[in-house]
Scaffold this motif. Structure first.
Motif, PDB file in Angstrom:
ATOM      1  N   TYR A  35     -21.634  22.275   8.436  1.00 10.52           N
ATOM      2  CA  TYR A  35     -22.793  21.969   7.604  1.00 10.52           C
ATOM      3  C   TYR A  35     -22.820  22.972   6.453  1.00 10.52           C
ATOM      4  O   TYR A  35     -22.722  24.180   6.692  1.00 10.52           O
ATOM      5  CB  TYR A  35     -24.093  22.076   8.396  1.00 10.52           C
ATOM      6  CG  TYR A  35     -24.202  21.161   9.587  1.00 10.52           C
ATOM      7  CD1 TYR A  35     -24.851  19.927   9.486  1.00 10.52           C
ATOM      8  CD2 TYR A  35     -23.666  21.528  10.821  1.00 10.52           C
ATOM      9  CE1 TYR A  35     -24.959  19.094  10.593  1.00 10.52           C
ATOM     10  CE2 TYR A  35     -23.762  20.694  11.919  1.00 10.52           C
ATOM     11  CZ  TYR A  35     -24.418  19.474  11.802  1.00 10.52           C
ATOM     12  OH  TYR A  35     -24.513  18.653  12.887  1.00 10.52           O
ATOM     13  N   TYR A  76     -21.758  17.480   5.125  1.00 15.65           N
ATOM     14  CA  TYR A  76     -21.552  17.456   6.574  1.00 15.65           C
ATOM     15  C   TYR A  76     -20.143  16.951   6.848  1.00 15.65           C
ATOM     16  O   TYR A  76     -19.718  15.940   6.281  1.00 15.65           O
ATOM     17  CB  TYR A  76     -22.567  16.550   7.274  1.00 15.65           C
ATOM     18  CG  TYR A  76     -22.205  16.287   8.730  1.00 15.65           C
ATOM     19  CD1 TYR A  76     -22.342  17.286   9.692  1.00 15.65           C
ATOM     20  CD2 TYR A  76     -21.709  15.041   9.124  1.00 15.65           C
ATOM     21  CE1 TYR A  76     -22.005  17.062  11.012  1.00 15.65           C
ATOM     22  CE2 TYR A  76     -21.372  14.791  10.444  1.00 15.65           C
ATOM     23  CZ  TYR A  76     -21.516  15.806  11.389  1.00 15.65           C
ATOM     24  OH  TYR A  76     -21.169  15.582  12.692  1.00 15.65           O
ATOM     25  N   LEU A 117     -25.220  18.876  -0.622  1.00 16.71           N
ATOM     26  CA  LEU A 117     -25.395  18.939   0.827  1.00 16.71           C
ATOM     27  C   LEU A 117     -24.183  18.274   1.454  1.00 16.71           C
ATOM     28  O   LEU A 117     -23.818  17.149   1.085  1.00 16.71           O
ATOM     29  CB  LEU A 117     -26.677  18.217   1.257  1.00 16.71           C
ATOM     30  CG  LEU A 117     -27.984  18.720   0.640  1.00 16.71           C
ATOM     31  CD1 LEU A 117     -29.153  17.834   1.068  1.00 16.71           C
ATOM     32  CD2 LEU A 117     -28.248  20.171   1.033  1.00 16.71           C
ATOM     33  N   ASN A 139     -21.013  13.833   1.558  1.00 11.39           N
ATOM     34  CA  ASN A 139     -21.584  14.716   0.542  1.00 11.39           C
ATOM     35  C   ASN A 139     -22.695  13.999  -0.211  1.00 11.39           C
ATOM     36  O   ASN A 139     -22.525  12.841  -0.632  1.00 11.39           O
ATOM     37  CB  ASN A 139     -20.501  15.165  -0.449  1.00 11.39           C
ATOM     38  CG  ASN A 139     -21.093  15.790  -1.707  1.00 11.39           C
ATOM     39  OD1 ASN A 139     -21.141  15.175  -2.763  1.00 11.39           O
ATOM     40  ND2 ASN A 139     -21.560  17.016  -1.582  1.00 11.39           N
ATOM     41  N   ALA A 196     -24.804  23.808   2.442  1.00  9.45           N
ATOM     42  CA  ALA A 196     -25.759  23.484   1.391  1.00  9.45           C
ATOM     43  C   ALA A 196     -25.595  24.509   0.285  1.00  9.45           C
ATOM     44  O   ALA A 196     -25.497  25.713   0.568  1.00  9.45           O
ATOM     45  CB  ALA A 196     -27.192  23.483   1.926  1.00  9.45           C
TER      46      ALA A 196
END
Length: 814
Positions: A439, A399, A397, A379, A441
């Motif tokens: 993913y 992943y 953001l 993160n 955001a």
């Protein structure tokens, strides 16, 4: 997709414009802000702050301080006031007389002095209660609980108000499945099995609190029909270099151990933090299943008993850093993951007869399943405080990558009553590599339009891809060859784009918050071997409304509404077949649809202690577990189906109480009635409902240097879908002792003292007749030692990532 996003932005613009115009016409009102601190200048959180009139000391209104010890009174009439501060274990403190006109002033910091009083050798000090009720959530403070010692997160979660966990590790809240689990405000994106594995590998010593949010606002992801459970992990709040080391051991039928290290280092504008955990757990379960299968004129009776032993070895980590680039901006990153190995050793015997308890033949199945979990999540976050009015912007953001692998061997031996073998041994084996990539955001923006009107808005995009590859083999002529009837590959892609807006208005005694969230979902499930593709695309809107009214100093009333969605878990969509033996297995349903829930709640609070909540929800296309009987193969298998509706009526009563200065307690009771309806489930009409309740009473005793806790749990019989579940109860106890200037702590706890907790489930619906009893290893004694080291000065920043919802739908083994 572009059209949908344009629609979302247009909706937000329409909602913001009138609010902004209204704000421009709103005149500032008088108010007072301030902060409470203790003798060490640390914030006093959740203390009671009362506003008194200066002329006669009569009460105007009351509030609680937040995590930073801050409070605020809005919409005041010009005049003279006094602030009174009270909390357990501290002397009452007062501000000087404050005079305000049409302005908001900052009161001087109020310092609170600890009030330690010896009552027959008993020292009373301040402590958070085990259970706290806040405006929109119920909080279980785990950090200082004796019962948390040596337990893992899944075992602690089972003690949270209204929460139950069934034999398959499915989490329900007030009788409803579909709970979204977050860790530090971030979605876990795990399936129920993977989530269970993650929670089992999370030491209780690393947990600060568990928040139960039954009706979340539009700011949260819309998934989870029964609400959100947010597990807050500890983050060291001190400057310099400091931390804690915890080690423990336990024994029930098998030995287990756990160790965790939490550390924090703060220097200048840089703060480094982390948590490392390691553990070994061996769990033993016994599963007994009695089934009756009718096929035309023939009836067969199956009596199955399975001993399941599962050693688990885990290592978890969570490390990160925050850096203050300026007084108003903080950049941060967090990396977390787990490295888990587990082995399922199952021994199963199934007796088959044409008469009840008769044996015409039997089979023994030995299965060994080795599973590995290699998961990582990253993160990056940025928080910008734009101005002193409270205008903020935060960006996340994320992943995440989950790599799971499973190797399974199933050896089935067939016998007649005399011990002879009517057919050769059946040897099967599977390899099932699985990967999940996520993913996300998101951006969240807060803008105070006036002193009493606040705007929150944000956007989020997520992309999830799962790849499950089942490579099945069968032994033929001494050689394993591909089993085409079971080999398969399933790939699932899902994209969700969302936007939300919340408007909150505070009046003199009323608080209103209204919000709207829009989510556009596109998904594709591809069963490659059969060329079976299921594609969906839909746009949904999720409104929410919260109204809280202060009737008087001791009476508060609240009402709220929200609409939510539950998208199927990735494992529930996967049509692979997973065997216990050839007569008992489970598989997913790629045609499973999302379910939608409308929820209403009415809450009443008396004197900030007694809390009563009434709730009603209706779920359409309700997703439930069902059992099918294959009358040809004489097999029973579990899968998921959509029902037409599920209605849930519930009441919750929660109250802390004090018997003496050294004896306190908390009582939580949930009562609920839920009904399930479907026009054609398994070929017939379903209309099933039952009232049920569950209660939990916790007693806390504080004596010189020691803290004792005793908890009793009871869950009545209840119905769920086509299943009937019998009642269960358990009693837990624990004691802790602090020494060496409170830097060391020793805890001893025993769960399920009388070994009474077991699952008993039955169904007699359509052509499925089954009785199941599962006894897990629940009576466990644990001893835990904690050592706190380093110095304590400044709090480190708490942060939540943006990928919690998607992670919660991934399965973690266990």
């Amino acid at each position: 997709m572009k059209t949908h996003i344009t629609k979302l932005l247009y909706i937000i613009l329409l909602l913001i414009t009138p609010a902004a115009l209204s704000a421009q016409a709103t005149k500032p009102t008088a108010g007072i802000t301030g902060q409470l601190q203790n003798e060490q200048a640390k914030p006093m959180d959740y203390a009671t702050v009362t506003l008194l009139r200066g002329k006669d000391s009569s009460v105007v209104k009351s509030t609680l301080t937040n995590d930073a010890g801050k409070y605020k009174f809005d919409n005041l009439i010009a005049g003279r006031y006094i602030i009174k501060a009270t909390t357990v274990g501290y002397q009452s403190s007062y501000s000087p007389v404050l005079e305000i006109d049409n302005e908001v002033i900052s009161a001087p910091v109020i310092k609170m002095q600890q009030s330690s009083r010896n009552l027959q050798g008993v020292t009373i000090t301040a402590a958070k209660p085990l259970i706290e009720r806040k405006l929109d959530r119920t909080v279980m403070n785990v950090e200082n609980s004796v019962l948390a010692a040596g337990n893992n997160a899944l075992e602690i979660l089972e003690r949270a108000p209204g929460v139950t966990i069934d034999k398959d590790d499915n989490i329900t809240l007030k009788g409803k499945q579909g709970v979204t689990v977050m860790i530090n405000d971030k979605l876990t994106y795990l399936s129920s099995a993977q989530l269970a594995a993650l929670l089992r590998s999370t030491d209780g010593s690393t947990i600060q609190s568990i928040e139960v949010i039954t009706n979340p606002s539009s700011k949260y992801d819309a998934s989870g029909n029964s609400g959100i459970i947010n597990i807050k992990l500890k983050k060291n709040k001190q400057s310099g270099t400091n931390g804690s080391l915890t080690t423990g051991a336990g024994y029930g039928k098998n030995f287990r151990d756990n160790t965790s290290l939490t550390f924090n280092h703060k220097t200048g504008n840089l703060n480094l933090f982390g948590t490392l955990t390691h553990g070994d757990i061996t769990r033993e379960n016994v599963l007994d299943i009695n089934r009756t299968v009718v096929s035309g004129p023939t009836t067969r009776y199956f009596t199955q008993s399975t001993l399941m032993k599962k050693p688990v070895h885990y290592n978890n980590y969570r490390v990160g850093a925050d850096y203050n680039t300026s007084a108003k901006n903080t950049l941060g990153f967090v990396v977390s993951g787990d490295y888990t190995n587990e082995v399922n050793n199952n021994t199963s015997r199934t007796n088959i007869g044409s008469q009840p308890m008769g044996i015409d033949s039997f089979q023994n199945t030995l299965s060994g399943i080795k599973q590995t979990y290699r998961n990582i999540a990253v993160n990056l976050n940025d928080k910008l405080v734009i101005d002193t009015t409270g205008q903020e912007l935060s960006i996340d953001l994320d992943y995440s990558k989950f790599n799971n692998n499973s190797f399974a061997n199933y050896d089935t031996y067939f016998f007649l009553p005399d011990g002879s073998t009517p057919r050769p041994t059946l040897f099967l084996r599977n390899q099932t590599p699985s990967t999940i990539s996520i993913y996300t955001a998101k951006a969240d923006y807060t803008y105070p339009l006036s002193k009493s009107l606040k705007l929150e808005t944000g956007v989020k995009a997520s992309s999830v891809k799962t790849d499950n590859d089942l490579r099945a083999e069968i032994e033929q002529g001494g050689v394993f060859v591909n089993d085409a009837s079971r080999t398969n590959r399933f790939i699932y892609d899902e994209k969700v784009n969302a936007a939300y807006i919340n408007l909150g208005q505070t009046f003199k005694k009323t608080t209103i918050q209204a919000g709207l969230r829009a989510e556009n979902t596109t998904s594709t499930g591809n069963l490659i071997t059969n060329s079976n593709v299921v594609h969906r695309s839909y746009l949904d809107f999720f409104p929410s409304v919260f109204i809280n009214q202060t009737l008087s100093d001791k009476h508060e009333l609240g009402i709220n509404y929200s609409r939510r969605i539950d998208r199927p878990g990735y494992d529930n969509l996967n049509p692979f077949t997973y065997y216990l033996d050839q007569y008992t297995y489970e598989k997913g349903n790629p045609f499973l649809k999302p379910q939608y829930t409308n929820s209403f709640e009415l809450a009443y609070t008396y004197n900030k202690t007694l809390n009563v909540t009434l709730g009603y929800s209706r779920t359409t296309d309700a997703s439930v577990d069902v059992l099918y009987t294959d009358t040809v193969r004489k097999a029973t298998f579990q899968t998921n189906e959509n029902l037409q509706t599920r209605d849930n009526y519930n009441i919750n009563i929660n109250t802390p109480y004090t018997i003496t200065k050294w004896w306190t307690g908390n009582l939580n009771v949930d009562g609920f009635y839920q009904s399930f309806k479907s026009a054609a489930l398994l070929g017939q009409m379903l209309n099933n409902g039952q009232f049920a309740f569950q209660g939990r009473a916790t007693q806390t005793f504080i004596l010189p240097g020691y803290k004792f806790e005793l908890t009793a749990n009871y869950q009545s019989a209840q119905s769920y879908s086509i299943f009937k579940m019998k009642s269960q109860y358990a009693i837990d106890a624990g004691v802790s002792h602090s020494f060496y200037q409170k830097k060391m702590n020793l805890k001893l706890a025993v769960s399920d003292i009388f070994n009474t907790r077991k699952s008993r489930v039955s169904t007699n619906y359509s052509d499925t007749q089954l009785n199941l009893v599962q006894k897990n290893e629940t009576r466990i004694a644990r001893i835990t030692f904690t050592y706190n080291f380093g110095n304590s000065k400044i709090k480190a920043r708490q942060h939540q990532t943006g990928a919690e919802d998607e992670k919660g739908r991934v399965k973690s083994g266990g």
